[in-house]
Write a protein that holds these residues in place. Structure first.
Motif, PDB file in Angstrom:
ATOM      1  N   GLY A   1      30.239-107.728  -7.806  1.00 51.99           N
ATOM      2  CA  GLY A   1      31.563-107.254  -7.414  1.00 51.99           C
ATOM      3  C   GLY A   1      31.491-105.844  -6.856  1.00 51.99           C
TER       4      GLY A   1
ATOM      5  N   GLY B   1      41.675-101.871   0.919  1.00 48.10           N
ATOM      6  CA  GLY B   1      41.354-103.033   1.739  1.00 48.10           C
ATOM      7  C   GLY B   1      41.265-102.730   3.216  1.00 48.10           C
TER       8      GLY B   1
ATOM      9  N   ALA C   1      36.177-106.140  -4.588  1.00 46.81           N
ATOM     10  CA  ALA C   1      35.977-107.580  -4.722  1.00 46.81           C
ATOM     11  C   ALA C   1      35.789-107.825  -6.208  1.00 46.81           C
TER      12      ALA C   1
ATOM     13  N   TYR D   1      45.703-115.485   2.503  1.00 49.08           N
ATOM     14  CA  TYR D   1      45.415-114.186   3.105  1.00 49.08           C
ATOM     15  C   TYR D   1      46.704-113.410   3.288  1.00 49.08           C
TER      16      TYR D   1
ATOM     17  N   TYR E   1      38.013-100.258  -1.048  1.00 50.95           N
ATOM     18  CA  TYR E   1      37.910-101.707  -1.062  1.00 50.95           C
ATOM     19  C   TYR E   1      37.498-102.210  -2.440  1.00 50.95           C
TER      20      TYR E   1
ATOM     21  N   LEU F   1      39.038-106.381   1.455  1.00 48.36           N
ATOM     22  CA  LEU F   1      37.912-106.028   2.321  1.00 48.36           C
ATOM     23  C   LEU F   1      38.202-106.436   3.763  1.00 48.36           C
TER      24      LEU F   1
ATOM     25  N   SER G   1      32.596-108.877 -13.257  1.00 44.73           N
ATOM     26  CA  SER G   1      32.512-108.950 -11.799  1.00 44.73           C
ATOM     27  C   SER G   1      31.492-107.957 -11.261  1.00 44.73           C
TER      28      SER G   1
ATOM     29  N   THR H   1      42.874-120.835  -0.434  1.00 42.78           N
ATOM     30  CA  THR H   1      42.769-119.435  -0.040  1.00 42.78           C
ATOM     31  C   THR H   1      44.101-118.971   0.528  1.00 42.78           C
TER      32      THR H   1
ATOM     33  N   ALA I   1      39.165-115.264  -7.230  1.00 41.84           N
ATOM     34  CA  ALA I   1      38.687-113.964  -6.766  1.00 41.84           C
ATOM     35  C   ALA I   1      39.728-113.273  -5.903  1.00 41.84           C
TER      36      ALA I   1
ATOM     37  N   TYR J   1      39.909-110.228  -2.972  1.00 41.18           N
ATOM     38  CA  TYR J   1      39.133-109.411  -2.048  1.00 41.18           C
ATOM     39  C   TYR J   1      40.056-108.493  -1.267  1.00 41.18           C
TER      40      TYR J   1
END
Length: 180
Positions: A91, A103, A112, A149, A110, A129, A86, A147, A125, A127
């Motif tokens: 990444g 995050g 990724a 969240y 953070y 962020l 990554s 996705t 992936a 994340y």
């Protein structure tokens, strides 16, 4: 106050232990905020070798992150080899020492990272962020486009070595007081 050679050696040893305490294994956990009851758990090991108060991508020496979900895609694990791959393809990883989450903008930590297949493609992936997604944490399945969240950030507790160092210092102080 009288300084003896024993006191000086003890002070040097304690200050050396404080520097070593910046290296450690940090947990990564998140089990709230997912619509379908998913969870994330894992760890990273690293040391602030540059002395800037940050464990950056090249200072991480081990990494494991497991995403378990009951949603529209299968869970996955990002291991150290995925982490390294990554970083080679863009990444990111920054952990500010002492931060309690990863995050959030407030903690300035953070990442990724992705699950990389044998052909070098990112299959999933993770994340952390907030500045990019508006929420502290996102999981993406690259093959299905699914996705998820979370409004919560990855929790990053301090390594236990700091607790042990504090206990050791307290024990030394209490021992000294008992002798006096």
């Amino acid at each position: 106050m009288k300084f003896s050679m024993k006191n000086i050696v003890t002070a040097i040893a304690l200050s050396g232990a404080c520097v070593a305490a910046q290296a450690g294994t940090y947990g990564l956990n998140l089990n709230t905020g997912f619509v379908n009851g998913g969870s994330v758990s894992g760890y990273f090991t690293g040391a602030d070798t540059s002395g800037d108060g940050i464990i950056s991508a090249n200072e991480v020496t081990d990494f494991n992150l497991t995403v378990a979900t009951t949603g529209t895609y299968a869970g996955f694990t990002i291991d150290y080899s995925d982490y390294q791959a990554s970083m080679l393809i863009g990444g990111m990883f920054v952990y500010t020492l002492g931060a309690s989450t990863m995050g959030t903008l407030a903690d300035a930590s953070y990442m990724a990272v992705g699950d990389i297949d044998q052909t070098g493609n990112v299959t999933a992936a993770v994340y952390a962020l907030e500045s990019v997604f508006g929420v502290p944490f996102a999981i993406m399945d690259q093959s299905t486009g699914a996705t998820d969240y979370s409004t919560s950030a990855l929790k990053v507790p301090e390594p236990t070595s700091l607790s042990l160092l504090g206990l050791g210092a307290a024990a030394l102080l209490s021992r000294r007081r008992k002798k006096a």
